[in-house]
Design an enzyme around this catalytic site. Structure first.
Site, PDB file in Angstrom:
ATOM      1  N   LYS A 122     -66.666 -58.800 -42.686  1.00  0.00           N
ATOM      2  CA  LYS A 122     -65.727 -57.774 -42.226  1.00  0.00           C
ATOM      3  C   LYS A 122     -66.406 -56.449 -41.866  1.00  0.00           C
ATOM      4  O   LYS A 122     -65.755 -55.407 -41.758  1.00  0.00           O
ATOM      5  CB  LYS A 122     -64.613 -57.525 -43.274  1.00  0.00           C
ATOM      6  CG  LYS A 122     -63.710 -58.704 -43.479  1.00  0.00           C
ATOM      7  CD  LYS A 122     -62.783 -58.866 -42.303  1.00  0.00           C
ATOM      8  CE  LYS A 122     -62.732 -60.270 -41.835  1.00  0.00           C
ATOM      9  NZ  LYS A 122     -62.253 -60.416 -40.465  1.00  0.00           N
ATOM     10  N   GLY A 124     -68.210 -56.021 -39.071  1.00  0.00           N
ATOM     11  CA  GLY A 124     -68.285 -55.857 -37.615  1.00  0.00           C
ATOM     12  C   GLY A 124     -69.359 -56.776 -37.055  1.00  0.00           C
ATOM     13  O   GLY A 124     -69.930 -56.528 -35.991  1.00  0.00           O
ATOM     14  N   THR A 125     -69.640 -57.857 -37.788  1.00  0.00           N
ATOM     15  CA  THR A 125     -70.729 -58.771 -37.431  1.00  0.00           C
ATOM     16  C   THR A 125     -70.462 -59.509 -36.114  1.00  0.00           C
ATOM     17  O   THR A 125     -71.367 -59.739 -35.333  1.00  0.00           O
ATOM     18  CB  THR A 125     -70.966 -59.800 -38.557  1.00  0.00           C
ATOM     19  OG1 THR A 125     -69.743 -60.475 -38.834  1.00  0.00           O
ATOM     20  CG2 THR A 125     -71.454 -59.131 -39.828  1.00  0.00           C
ATOM     21  N   LYS A 328     -59.754 -59.648 -34.993  1.00  0.00           N
ATOM     22  CA  LYS A 328     -60.734 -58.555 -35.113  1.00  0.00           C
ATOM     23  C   LYS A 328     -60.049 -57.255 -34.686  1.00  0.00           C
ATOM     24  O   LYS A 328     -59.571 -57.159 -33.550  1.00  0.00           O
ATOM     25  CB  LYS A 328     -61.952 -58.795 -34.214  1.00  0.00           C
ATOM     26  CG  LYS A 328     -62.611 -60.138 -34.414  1.00  0.00           C
ATOM     27  CD  LYS A 328     -63.309 -60.250 -35.745  1.00  0.00           C
ATOM     28  CE  LYS A 328     -63.770 -61.671 -35.973  1.00  0.00           C
ATOM     29  NZ  LYS A 328     -64.378 -61.879 -37.260  1.00  0.00           N
ATOM     30  N   GLY A 329     -60.022 -56.336 -35.624  1.00  0.00           N
ATOM     31  CA  GLY A 329     -59.388 -55.053 -35.334  1.00  0.00           C
ATOM     32  C   GLY A 329     -57.883 -55.140 -35.499  1.00  0.00           C
ATOM     33  O   GLY A 329     -57.144 -54.535 -34.735  1.00  0.00           O
ATOM     34  N   ARG A 330     -57.449 -55.885 -36.518  1.00  0.00           N
ATOM     35  CA  ARG A 330     -55.996 -55.989 -36.712  1.00  0.00           C
ATOM     36  C   ARG A 330     -55.519 -54.898 -37.677  1.00  0.00           C
ATOM     37  O   ARG A 330     -56.300 -54.385 -38.489  1.00  0.00           O
ATOM     38  CB  ARG A 330     -55.598 -57.375 -37.215  1.00  0.00           C
ATOM     39  CG  ARG A 330     -56.271 -57.801 -38.481  1.00  0.00           C
ATOM     40  CD  ARG A 330     -55.962 -59.254 -38.807  1.00  0.00           C
ATOM     41  NE  ARG A 330     -57.069 -59.831 -39.558  1.00  0.00           N
ATOM     42  CZ  ARG A 330     -57.270 -61.119 -39.718  1.00  0.00           C
ATOM     43  NH1 ARG A 330     -56.454 -61.993 -39.162  1.00  0.00           N
ATOM     44  NH2 ARG A 330     -58.289 -61.558 -40.419  1.00  0.00           N
ATOM     45  N   PRO A 331     -54.217 -54.555 -37.606  1.00  0.00           N
ATOM     46  CA  PRO A 331     -53.726 -53.507 -38.505  1.00  0.00           C
ATOM     47  C   PRO A 331     -53.790 -53.932 -39.965  1.00  0.00           C
ATOM     48  O   PRO A 331     -53.597 -55.113 -40.287  1.00  0.00           O
ATOM     49  CB  PRO A 331     -52.268 -53.313 -38.050  1.00  0.00           C
ATOM     50  CG  PRO A 331     -51.944 -54.461 -37.171  1.00  0.00           C
ATOM     51  CD  PRO A 331     -53.201 -55.085 -36.692  1.00  0.00           C
ATOM     52  N   HIS A 332     -54.082 -52.984 -40.838  1.00  0.00           N
ATOM     53  CA  HIS A 332     -54.160 -53.258 -42.278  1.00  0.00           C
ATOM     54  C   HIS A 332     -52.835 -52.901 -42.943  1.00  0.00           C
ATOM     55  O   HIS A 332     -52.166 -51.978 -42.494  1.00  0.00           O
ATOM     56  CB  HIS A 332     -55.268 -52.423 -42.915  1.00  0.00           C
ATOM     57  CG  HIS A 332     -56.641 -52.785 -42.442  1.00  0.00           C
ATOM     58  ND1 HIS A 332     -57.761 -52.053 -42.761  1.00  0.00           N
ATOM     59  CD2 HIS A 332     -57.085 -53.811 -41.663  1.00  0.00           C
ATOM     60  CE1 HIS A 332     -58.831 -52.604 -42.209  1.00  0.00           C
ATOM     61  NE2 HIS A 332     -58.436 -53.665 -41.525  1.00  0.00           N
TER      62      HIS A 332
HETATM   63  N1  LIG Z   1     -65.337 -53.863 -30.755  1.00  0.00           N
HETATM   64  C1  LIG Z   1     -64.651 -54.315 -31.803  1.00  0.00           C
HETATM   65  N2  LIG Z   1     -63.502 -55.006 -31.618  1.00  0.00           N
HETATM   66  C2  LIG Z   1     -62.814 -55.465 -32.685  1.00  0.00           C
HETATM   67  N3  LIG Z   1     -63.196 -55.306 -33.964  1.00  0.00           N
HETATM   68  C3  LIG Z   1     -64.330 -54.619 -34.186  1.00  0.00           C
HETATM   69  C4  LIG Z   1     -65.100 -54.106 -33.128  1.00  0.00           C
HETATM   70  N4  LIG Z   1     -66.168 -53.472 -33.650  1.00  0.00           N
HETATM   71  C5  LIG Z   1     -66.066 -53.580 -34.963  1.00  0.00           C
HETATM   72  N5  LIG Z   1     -64.961 -54.261 -35.295  1.00  0.00           N
HETATM   73  C6  LIG Z   1     -64.560 -54.531 -36.669  1.00  0.00           C
HETATM   74  O1  LIG Z   1     -65.014 -55.834 -37.003  1.00  0.00           O
HETATM   75  C7  LIG Z   1     -64.242 -56.200 -38.136  1.00  0.00           C
HETATM   76  C8  LIG Z   1     -64.415 -57.673 -38.394  1.00  0.00           C
HETATM   77  O2  LIG Z   1     -65.706 -57.824 -38.903  1.00  0.00           O
HETATM   78  P1  LIG Z   1     -66.529 -59.173 -38.793  1.00  0.00           P
HETATM   79  O3  LIG Z   1     -66.625 -59.577 -37.373  1.00  0.00           O
HETATM   80  O4  LIG Z   1     -67.805 -58.955 -39.505  1.00  0.00           O
HETATM   81  O5  LIG Z   1     -65.595 -60.177 -39.577  1.00  0.00           O
HETATM   82  S1  LIG Z   1     -65.993 -61.602 -40.162  1.00  0.00           S
HETATM   83  O6  LIG Z   1     -66.711 -61.388 -41.410  1.00  0.00           O
HETATM   84  O7  LIG Z   1     -66.808 -62.292 -39.153  1.00  0.00           O
HETATM   85  O8  LIG Z   1     -64.707 -62.279 -40.384  1.00  0.00           O
HETATM   86  C9  LIG Z   1     -62.840 -55.783 -37.770  1.00  0.00           C
HETATM   87  O9  LIG Z   1     -62.145 -55.544 -38.964  1.00  0.00           O
HETATM   88  P2  LIG Z   1     -60.553 -55.294 -39.005  1.00  0.00           P
HETATM   89  O10 LIG Z   1     -60.330 -53.987 -38.301  1.00  0.00           O
HETATM   90  O11 LIG Z   1     -60.203 -55.225 -40.432  1.00  0.00           O
HETATM   91  O12 LIG Z   1     -59.907 -56.436 -38.300  1.00  0.00           O
HETATM   92  C10 LIG Z   1     -63.063 -54.533 -36.931  1.00  0.00           C
HETATM   93  O13 LIG Z   1     -62.753 -53.341 -37.580  1.00  0.00           O
END
Ligand SMILES: Nc1ncnc2c1ncn2[C@@H]1O[C@H](COP(=O)(O)OS(=O)(=O)O)[C@@H](OP(=O)(O)O)[C@H]1O
Length: 365
Positions: A122, A124-125, A328-332
């Site tokens: 989580k 941002g991988t 990715k980037g969903r509301p908490h």
């Molecule tokens: N460009 C872009 N677009 C969308 N999301 C982005 C981006 N950059 C960073 N993030 C953040 O990445 C978070 C998810 O992290 P991971 O990809 O490491 O998640 S995972 O471990 O593979 O499930 C995800 O977490 P959440 O916001 O909680 O959904 C994002 O905050």
């Protein structure tokens, strides 16, 4: 009589030349085939269906809990026009066809990754890996192989086989965020290669924990509240460190484990926050660390107002702009502020230790 003797002699000679020619051509065909096989091009020959089915049984877990087969992984990675992208990628609005046919890239060879994104979950991988994939000198596995934590008993050759083919000068990469918290992973990665470059995307452990909880909640809607899981004792406010959403954020503790095997110089710590606010800046650091030319720059990104995140103008294998997928980037969910404050207090000493260890203040306090 004399004439027919000459004709017979001529025919015989003609036959001799013919058979010599056919031997010659057969040899040429054989040599050409051997040459192609030795260069690995034979892989492109159609394989029996049963062979493909056997491979489909070796399942790999995708980061969203789906399963992908090594076969799919291969197709996804090997091809610049990855046609299984829809199933494996976290990108939305995919314009790739949804069937399993891929244009195989059989040039180069499969190598162990020289760089791995080892964490954190989580952090941002996925964003980092997708941003890196636009670099022409980076080839990466789309899904998470989970080799150093779940599938180590399958052996290194199994792992190498999952990798995309690379040419001289190209870097092979993969990302599996759970490696960072896996006790055995440092020793295992070290025994593959002590020169492996390790990238850790870190994010404020409090927001990371909420993000982690949000993901679990999306799969199990009946999950207890965040505070119920975070506290061992609600009255004393004692934090439950056995809950993985909390434990993962104690970065200093996990890093200690890795530093037993790798020097600090082998690590790059990417700020998950800056990856959102300044993706090009953070990508500059990553490319420098990997010894790559700075190809991925601000011209590759645009900020998507609807998504609230940076997206790619032209991701790998596509001509259309794309954002990461819905997960990715969903509301908490809303978490009471006193709960978040308590958690912040809990993490403070560990964060400070982490800043000390890495020589980098991530500004989470
Ligand atoms: N460009 C872009 N677009 C969308 N999301 C982005 C981006 N950059 C960073 N993030 C953040 O990445 C978070 C998810 O992290 P991971 O990809 O490491 O998640 S995972 O471990 O593979 O499930 C995800 O977490 P959440 O916001 O909680 O959904 C994002 O905050």
């Amino acid at each position: 009589m004399g004439c027919s003797k000459w004709r017979a002699a001529f025919n015989f000679g003609h036959l001799k030349v013919q058979s010599k020619l056919s031997v010659f051509f057969t040899m040429i065909i054989l040599f050409t085939y051997l040459f192609y096989c030795l260069n690995g091009y034979c892989d492109s020959l159609p394989r029996p269906v049963y062979d493909q089915q056997t491979n489909l049984q070796n399942k790999i877990i995708l980061n969203d809990g789906q399963e992908a087969s090594p076969e799919q992984l291969g197709a996804y990675n090997a091809s610049p026009v990855s046609l299984v992208r829809e199933q494996l990628s976290d990108f939305s609005n995919s314009d790739a066809p949804s069937n399993n046919i891929s244009i195989a890239n059989n040039f180069g060879s499969k190598k162990f990754p020289q760089a791995i994104i080892i964490g954190v979950k989580k952090g941002g991988t996925r964003a980092l890996l997708e941003f890196l994939r636009i670099h022409p000198d980076v080839r990466a596995v789309g899904a998470e192989p989970h080799f150093f934590d779940r599938f180590y008993d399958k052996g290194l050759e199994w792992y190498r086989n999952l990798m995309p083919r690379t040419l001289e000068g190209q870097i092979t990469m993969e990302k599996t965020p759970s490696y960072f918290i896996t006790k055995e992973a440092p020793r295992r990665v070290f025994s593959m290669s002590r020169l492996t470059k390790l990238i850790v995307v870190v994010r404020d452990p409090v927001t990371r924990a909420v993000s982690d909880y949000t993901q679990t909640l999306s799969k199990s809607p009946g999950l207890p509240s965040f505070q119920n899981l975070a506290f061992r004792n609600a009255t004393t406010g004692l934090i439950d460190t056995s809950w993985s959403a909390v434990r993962i954020g104690i970065y200093a503790k996990h890093l200690e484990n890795w530093l037993r095997f790798f020097p600090l110089s082998r690590f790059l710590f990417v700020s998950g926050e800056r990856l959102v606010t300044d993706p090009a800046g953070e990508m500059g650091r990553v490319q420098d660390f990997l010894g790559l030319k700075r190809v991925v720059t601000d011209k590759h990104f645009y900020f998507n107002q609807t998504k609230g995140f940076p997206c790619l103008k032209k991701p790998e294998g596509s001509s259309r702009p794309r954002c990461l997928g819905k997960s990715k980037g969903r509301p908490h969910p809303q978490i009471p502020s006193e709960v978040l404050l308590r958690l912040r207090d809990f993490y403070r000493p560990f964060n400070l230790k982490f800043y000390q260890m890495t020589g980098h203040n991530f500004g989470w306090d």
